[in-house]
Design an enzyme around this catalytic site. Structure first.
Site, PDB file in Angstrom:
ATOM      1  CB  CYS A 382      -1.002  -0.036   1.148  1.00 10.43           C
ATOM      2  SG  CYS A 382      -2.482   0.900   0.730  1.00 10.43           S
ATOM      3  CG  HIS A 508      -3.729  -3.688   2.963  1.00  8.19           C
ATOM      4  ND1 HIS A 508      -2.849  -3.178   3.888  1.00  8.19           N
ATOM      5  CD2 HIS A 508      -4.316  -2.621   2.370  1.00  8.19           C
ATOM      6  CE1 HIS A 508      -2.904  -1.854   3.864  1.00  8.19           C
ATOM      7  NE2 HIS A 508      -3.788  -1.496   2.953  1.00  8.19           N
ATOM      8  CD  GLU A 510      -1.341  -6.258   5.019  1.00  7.75           C
ATOM      9  OE1 GLU A 510      -1.005  -6.554   3.858  1.00  7.75           O
ATOM     10  OE2 GLU A 510      -1.582  -5.079   5.383  1.00  7.75           O
TER      11      GLU A 510
HETATM   12  N1  GLN Z   1      -2.094   6.636   2.581  1.00  6.16           N
HETATM   13  C1  GLN Z   1      -2.172   5.853   1.387  1.00  6.16           C
HETATM   14  C2  GLN Z   1      -3.513   5.998   0.694  1.00  6.16           C
HETATM   15  O1  GLN Z   1      -4.470   6.388   1.300  1.00  6.16           O
HETATM   16  C3  GLN Z   1      -1.855   4.398   1.655  1.00  6.16           C
HETATM   17  C4  GLN Z   1      -2.839   3.734   2.545  1.00  6.16           C
HETATM   18  C5  GLN Z   1      -2.335   2.462   3.172  1.00  6.16           C
HETATM   19  O2  GLN Z   1      -1.128   2.197   3.224  1.00  6.16           O
HETATM   20  N2  GLN Z   1      -3.241   1.656   3.684  1.00  6.16           N
HETATM   21  O3  GLN Z   1      -3.628   5.723  -0.473  1.00  6.16           O
END
Ligand code: GLN
Length: 537
Positions: A382, A508, A510
């Site tokens: 992310c 994600h 995970e």
């Molecule tokens: N802050 C980033 C976004 O909103 C990544 C979010 C995250 O790592 N869950 O796109």
């Protein structure tokens, strides 16, 4: 009609109610029953999505896009069945529904009260998952500790349900602490007695007591607890401190927790538990042949719970490769271009964690640069993926001020930009791009080889995306988009081809790794990290 088990906690918090619920569910599933677990949290936030990880640990995300308590992660990892929006309910969610109905006029003429209106809504939600034909048993974990003001409506709802549900479909399990007093050299049962009295004062009589303890309880002490707490002699179960959370189901099996529960719920003809794969996992996890060191670079490093699904994913994948994964937690704030070599050279792999906001970004970029230039296996999730794109744009493409719109709203070089439908978002709760979306994988990519599939579904939680205006430039310079959403064209995965293992994912992974099914990308990463560690001798 499903049967219901309610898990409450007494004496102190942090006794491991979530692990108890997940372990019990695992044992019942091992006997062929269809089980799910839900968590009722007493706080006023509608969900934990708006909380800082320091407040509440990781925010876990389900396939259907619910932002939930991290215990749901344990449930999925232990049970290997997905949870959903319905599996996590907060006081805030309940009140929001009741108050919206009140505003619509649904209770016209009535005074809206905690009892019965709030408790009716809590009970409706407690019974919801059992209405389908999908489950035999629904385990409900009640957050907080009995005696807390804020969890009272949940306890009252459990009391009321006793009169609504058939006797054999209703079970209350209470987790307490039996502390060891070193001055007296003795385990003490009084806090457990008081905690059960407290529960009884709300009209709830637990059927089963699970006693968290450092030492063996012994038959006499169990009998004493049973006697004082008004439960059957075999209904006091020891839950001893364990080496690892994965031992807990097996420890509880030795204590016959599952057979007692099944008897109390009126099951008499149930198959023996099949825990073969679980035991295999533990064996591999505890007897690794290899060992690697991975640096996890993030902002909430002090708190283990902040990245719990990531650490767990390393354990699942590590066990698969008989590999111990030593995690070095590195604070992004403390990393810079100057000290990257000194802080990172000993690592076999670099992992950059998800996150929000500006703090620590330069440290993350330094780590990524170091991993890219030194061909250390790199995995970014992310924000970690977004940083990989920024780093590549700055240092390979030469876009000097490349950044994300998240860090600089006025930038002219937003290689990571806000997603179109996020521009109109005014309320921050529950409004990110959340939950599972499809992603097509490029043939021959690291991702396609790992998943052994050309199409996947992964879970998301973000507002920003790779700006496709830069994609051609990035690809020409060697950073390829190897996973793309087929509907929106959103880049979900980037890889650097001229590198042994460099991958960033917008989603994600995970959240989908489980004990019995390690995530393919984490598995491939550990394999690459292991290979790299061997080359270093
Ligand atoms: N802050 C980033 C976004 O909103 C990544 C979010 C995250 O790592 N869950 O796109």
């Amino acid at each position: 009609m499903a049967k219901y088990i309610f898990v409450t906690g007494g004496v102190t918090s942090s006794l491991g109610k979530g692990i108890l619920a997940a372990s019990l569910a695992r044992l019942l599933k091992a006997r062929g029953l269809r089980v799910t677990i839900q968590k009722f949290d007493p706080y006023i936030n509608v969900d934990p999505g708006t909380m800082n990880p320091f407040e509440h640990g990781e925010c876990y995300v389900t396939d259907d896009g619910a932002e939930t308590d991290l215990d749901l992660g344990h449930y999925e990892r232990f049970l290997d069945t997905p949870t959903s929006q319905a599996n996590n309910v907060t006081t805030g969610r309940v009140y929001l529904d009741v108050i919206s109905r009140e505003r619509k006029g649904d209770y016209l003429g009535k005074t809206v009260q905690v009892v019965p209106h709030i408790t009716d809504e809590i009970k409706r939600r407690m019974l919801l998952l059992g209405q389908s034909d999908d489950y035999d048993i629904i385990i409900t974990e009640i957050g907080g500790t009995v005696g807390d003001i804020e969890s009272l409506p949940f306890i009252e709802s459990i009391r009321q349900l006793k009169w609504q549900l058939p006797k054999e479909d209703y079970l209350v399990v209470h987790l307490t602490l039996v502390p060891f007093l070193s001055a007296a050299q003795e385990l003490k049962t009084k806090p457990t007695q008081h905690s059960v009295k407290e529960l009884q004062s709300y009209g709830v009589q637990p059927h089963l007591l699970i006693c968290r303890t450092e030492y063996e309880l012994g038959a006499d002490r169990k009998r004493k607890i049973a006697n004082f707490c008004n439960v059957g002699d075999d209904c006091v179960v020891e839950m001893r401190d364990a080496d690892s959370i994965y031992d807990v189901p097996l420890n509880l099996l030795k204590e016959n927790l599952d057979t007692t529960v099944l008897r109390l719920l009126g099951y008499n003809d149930i198959v023996a538990p099949d825990l073969k794969k679980w035991k295999e996992f533990i064996k591999r996890h505890k007897n690794p042949i290899h060992s690697v060191t991975i640096g996890v670079i993030g902002k909430y490093i002090e708190l283990k719970d902040a990245y719990i699904s990531i650490y767990e994913s390393f354990i699942h994948a590590g066990a698969k490769h008989s590999c111990e994964v030593k995690v070095v937690q590195i604070h992004a704030d403390q990393l810079s271009q100057q000290n990257a070599a000194q802080k990172l050279s000993h690592l076999d792999g670099v992992f950059v964690a998800p996150g929000f906001g500006n703090r620590g970004i330069e440290g993350k970029l330094s780590a990524i640069r170091f991993a890219r230039e030194n061909k250390i296996p790199f995995f970014g999730v992310c924000l970690g993926m977004q940083c990989a794109v920024i780093e590549f744009a700055r240092n390979v493409l030469g876009v000097k001020n490349a950044t994300s719109r998240e860090f600089d709203a006025k930038t002219k070089n937003a290689v990571i930009d806000i997603m179109e439908d996020q521009k109109k978002v005014t309320h921050l709760g529950g409004s990110m791009r959340l939950g599972a979306y499809p992603c097509d994988l490029k043939k021959g990519s690291i991702a396609e080889k790992a998943y052994k599939s050309s199409s996947i579904f992964e879970r998301h939680r973000h507002r920003y995306e790779l700006n496709n205006e830069y994609l051609e430039m990035l690809e020409e310079a060697g950073m390829k988009a190897t996973g793309v959403n087929p509907d929106s064209n959103l880049v979900e995965i980037v890889e650097i081809l001229d590198h042994p293992w460099f991958i960033g994912v917008q989603f994600h992974p995970e959240y989908k790794s489980t004990i019995l099914n390690p995530h393919p990308l984490f598995s491939a990463y550990i394999q690459a990290v292991l290979a790299y560690s061997k080359t270093r001798g």
